[in-house]
Design a protein around this motif. Structure first.
Motif, PDB file in Angstrom:
ATOM      1  N   LEU A  74      -7.338   0.003   8.227  1.00 45.36           N
ATOM      2  CA  LEU A  74      -8.281   0.067   6.971  1.00 45.36           C
ATOM      3  C   LEU A  74      -7.729   1.240   6.141  1.00 45.36           C
ATOM      4  CD1 LEU A  74     -11.870   0.209   8.531  1.00 45.36           C
ATOM      5  CD2 LEU A  74     -10.946  -1.542   6.969  1.00 45.36           C
ATOM      6  N   LEU A  75      -7.164   2.390   6.672  1.00 45.39           N
ATOM      7  CA  LEU A  75      -6.470   3.229   5.640  1.00 45.39           C
ATOM      8  C   LEU A  75      -5.241   2.615   5.040  1.00 45.39           C
ATOM      9  CD1 LEU A  75      -6.484   6.455   7.912  1.00 45.39           C
ATOM     10  CD2 LEU A  75      -7.721   5.685   6.063  1.00 45.39           C
ATOM     11  N   LEU A  76      -4.578   1.580   5.676  1.00 51.26           N
ATOM     12  CA  LEU A  76      -3.267   1.261   4.987  1.00 51.26           C
ATOM     13  C   LEU A  76      -3.646  -0.009   4.031  1.00 51.26           C
ATOM     14  CD1 LEU A  76      -0.877   0.800   8.131  1.00 51.26           C
ATOM     15  CD2 LEU A  76      -0.714   2.316   6.016  1.00 51.26           C
ATOM     16  N   LEU A  77      -4.954  -0.292   3.839  1.00 50.84           N
ATOM     17  CA  LEU A  77      -5.327  -1.521   3.117  1.00 50.84           C
ATOM     18  C   LEU A  77      -5.442  -1.070   1.603  1.00 50.84           C
ATOM     19  CD1 LEU A  77      -6.612  -4.105   3.083  1.00 50.84           C
ATOM     20  CD2 LEU A  77      -8.778  -3.347   3.321  1.00 50.84           C
ATOM     21  N   SER A  78      -5.440   0.193   1.396  1.00 52.07           N
ATOM     22  CA  SER A  78      -5.262   0.768   0.051  1.00 52.07           C
ATOM     23  C   SER A  78      -4.060   1.080  -0.276  1.00 52.07           C
ATOM     24  CB  SER A  78      -6.117   2.153  -0.141  1.00 52.07           C
ATOM     25  OG  SER A  78      -5.330   3.166   0.906  1.00 52.07           O
ATOM     26  N   ALA A  79      -2.824   0.941   0.509  1.00 50.57           N
ATOM     27  CA  ALA A  79      -1.562   0.952   0.222  1.00 50.57           C
ATOM     28  C   ALA A  79      -1.076  -0.254  -0.556  1.00 50.57           C
ATOM     29  CB  ALA A  79      -0.737   1.480   1.369  1.00 50.57           C
ATOM     30  N   ARG A  80      -0.466  -0.267  -1.409  1.00 50.11           N
ATOM     31  CA  ARG A  80       0.114  -1.198  -2.227  1.00 50.11           C
ATOM     32  C   ARG A  80       1.740  -1.095  -2.238  1.00 50.11           C
ATOM     33  NH1 ARG A  80      -3.314  -4.595  -0.771  1.00 50.11           N
ATOM     34  NH2 ARG A  80      -5.380  -4.271  -2.034  1.00 50.11           N
ATOM     35  N   PRO A  81       2.621  -1.460  -1.224  1.00 47.26           N
ATOM     36  CA  PRO A  81       3.925  -1.082  -1.511  1.00 47.26           C
ATOM     37  C   PRO A  81       4.347  -2.350  -1.951  1.00 47.26           C
ATOM     38  CG  PRO A  81       3.485  -1.730   0.753  1.00 47.26           C
ATOM     39  CD  PRO A  81       2.226  -1.343   0.158  1.00 47.26           C
ATOM     40  N   GLU A  82       5.824  -2.295  -2.692  1.00 49.04           N
ATOM     41  CA  GLU A  82       6.431  -3.078  -3.240  1.00 49.04           C
ATOM     42  C   GLU A  82       7.531  -3.955  -2.467  1.00 49.04           C
ATOM     43  OE1 GLU A  82       5.491  -4.425  -6.366  1.00 49.04           O
ATOM     44  OE2 GLU A  82       3.893  -3.169  -6.311  1.00 49.04           O
ATOM     45  N   GLY A  83       7.823  -5.085  -2.704  1.00 48.96           N
ATOM     46  CA  GLY A  83       9.038  -5.602  -2.124  1.00 48.96           C
ATOM     47  C   GLY A  83       8.916  -5.964  -0.698  1.00 48.96           C
ATOM     48  N   VAL A  84       9.789  -5.719   0.160  1.00 46.58           N
ATOM     49  CA  VAL A  84       9.647  -6.118   1.666  1.00 46.58           C
ATOM     50  C   VAL A  84       8.615  -5.366   2.489  1.00 46.58           C
ATOM     51  CG1 VAL A  84      11.172  -6.158   3.823  1.00 46.58           C
ATOM     52  CG2 VAL A  84      12.118  -6.925   1.707  1.00 46.58           C
ATOM     53  N   TRP A  85       8.473  -4.305   2.055  1.00 49.55           N
ATOM     54  CA  TRP A  85       7.294  -3.366   2.683  1.00 49.55           C
ATOM     55  C   TRP A  85       5.909  -4.104   2.540  1.00 49.55           C
ATOM     56  CZ3 TRP A  85       8.672  -0.276   6.541  1.00 49.55           C
ATOM     57  CH2 TRP A  85       9.814   0.249   6.438  1.00 49.55           C
ATOM     58  N   ASN A  86       5.795  -4.706   1.416  1.00 49.19           N
ATOM     59  CA  ASN A  86       4.387  -5.257   1.350  1.00 49.19           C
ATOM     60  C   ASN A  86       4.366  -6.554   2.432  1.00 49.19           C
ATOM     61  OD1 ASN A  86       1.959  -6.340   0.127  1.00 49.19           O
ATOM     62  ND2 ASN A  86       3.002  -7.458  -1.294  1.00 49.19           N
ATOM     63  N   TYR A  87       5.441  -7.205   2.446  1.00 47.19           N
ATOM     64  CA  TYR A  87       5.432  -8.258   3.395  1.00 47.19           C
ATOM     65  C   TYR A  87       5.333  -7.854   4.862  1.00 47.19           C
ATOM     66  CZ  TYR A  87       7.292 -11.086  -0.439  1.00 47.19           C
ATOM     67  OH  TYR A  87       7.579 -11.428  -1.727  1.00 47.19           O
ATOM     68  N   ILE A  88       6.116  -6.783   5.168  1.00 51.08           N
ATOM     69  CA  ILE A  88       5.884  -6.176   6.575  1.00 51.08           C
ATOM     70  C   ILE A  88       4.344  -5.640   6.858  1.00 51.08           C
ATOM     71  CG2 ILE A  88       6.782  -4.392   8.176  1.00 51.08           C
ATOM     72  CD1 ILE A  88       9.620  -4.650   6.706  1.00 51.08           C
ATOM     73  N   LEU A  89       4.096  -4.889   5.914  1.00 49.75           N
ATOM     74  CA  LEU A  89       2.621  -4.437   6.248  1.00 49.75           C
ATOM     75  C   LEU A  89       1.476  -5.326   6.279  1.00 49.75           C
ATOM     76  CD1 LEU A  89       1.336  -1.824   6.306  1.00 49.75           C
ATOM     77  CD2 LEU A  89       0.867  -1.577   3.938  1.00 49.75           C
ATOM     78  N   THR A  90       1.785  -6.467   5.452  1.00 56.28           N
ATOM     79  CA  THR A  90       0.731  -7.716   5.628  1.00 56.28           C
ATOM     80  C   THR A  90       0.776  -8.362   6.884  1.00 56.28           C
ATOM     81  OG1 THR A  90       1.026  -8.105   3.261  1.00 56.28           O
ATOM     82  CG2 THR A  90       0.166  -9.666   4.400  1.00 56.28           C
TER      83      THR A  90
END
Length: 113
Positions: free
Chosen positions: A49-65
């Motif tokens: 839930l805390l990481l839901l507010s994070a919006r990284p760009e590029g590959v980090w977005n894919y990994i976090l998703t």
């Protein structure tokens, strides 16, 4: 509301429930006490839930998703709006998580009292 929108929303809701259970079933492979297991699950969900507010760009977005079940569910709801290579990756991970869930749940045994 379009019947297709309703059907897609229903199917995604059903699918995300199964996928979330599959993600959490990986934690069933650890040999730990019930109390410790609940603490791990709660920390994982709270962190998600805390990481839901994070919006990284590029590959980090894919990994976090792919790791965070909440962002995974959000991405599944967004698939009809954005059709690109990320949708294919999301579909592949959806199938992988479902297979993992089936394998883990088939290996669980009931302990006799």
């Amino acid at each position: 509301m379009s019947p297709y929108t309703f059907l897609y929303g229903f199917l995604v809701s059903f699918l995300t429930t199964i996928i979330s259970i599959s993600m959490m079933s990986l934690l069933l492979l650890f040999k730990c006490k019930q109390r410790t297991f609940y603490m791990i699950i709660n920390l994982f969900l709270f962190g998600g839930l805390l990481l839901l507010s994070a919006r990284p760009e590029g590959v980090w977005n894919y990994i976090l998703t792919m790791i965070n079940p909440f962002q995974f569910i959000y991405a599944l709801y967004s698939v009809p709006c954005i059709i690109n290579s990320f949708s294919l990756i999301l579909g592949a991970f959806t199938i992988c998580y479902m297979l993992i869930g089936i394998i883990v749940l088939s290996r669980l045994t009931k302990k006799d009292d």
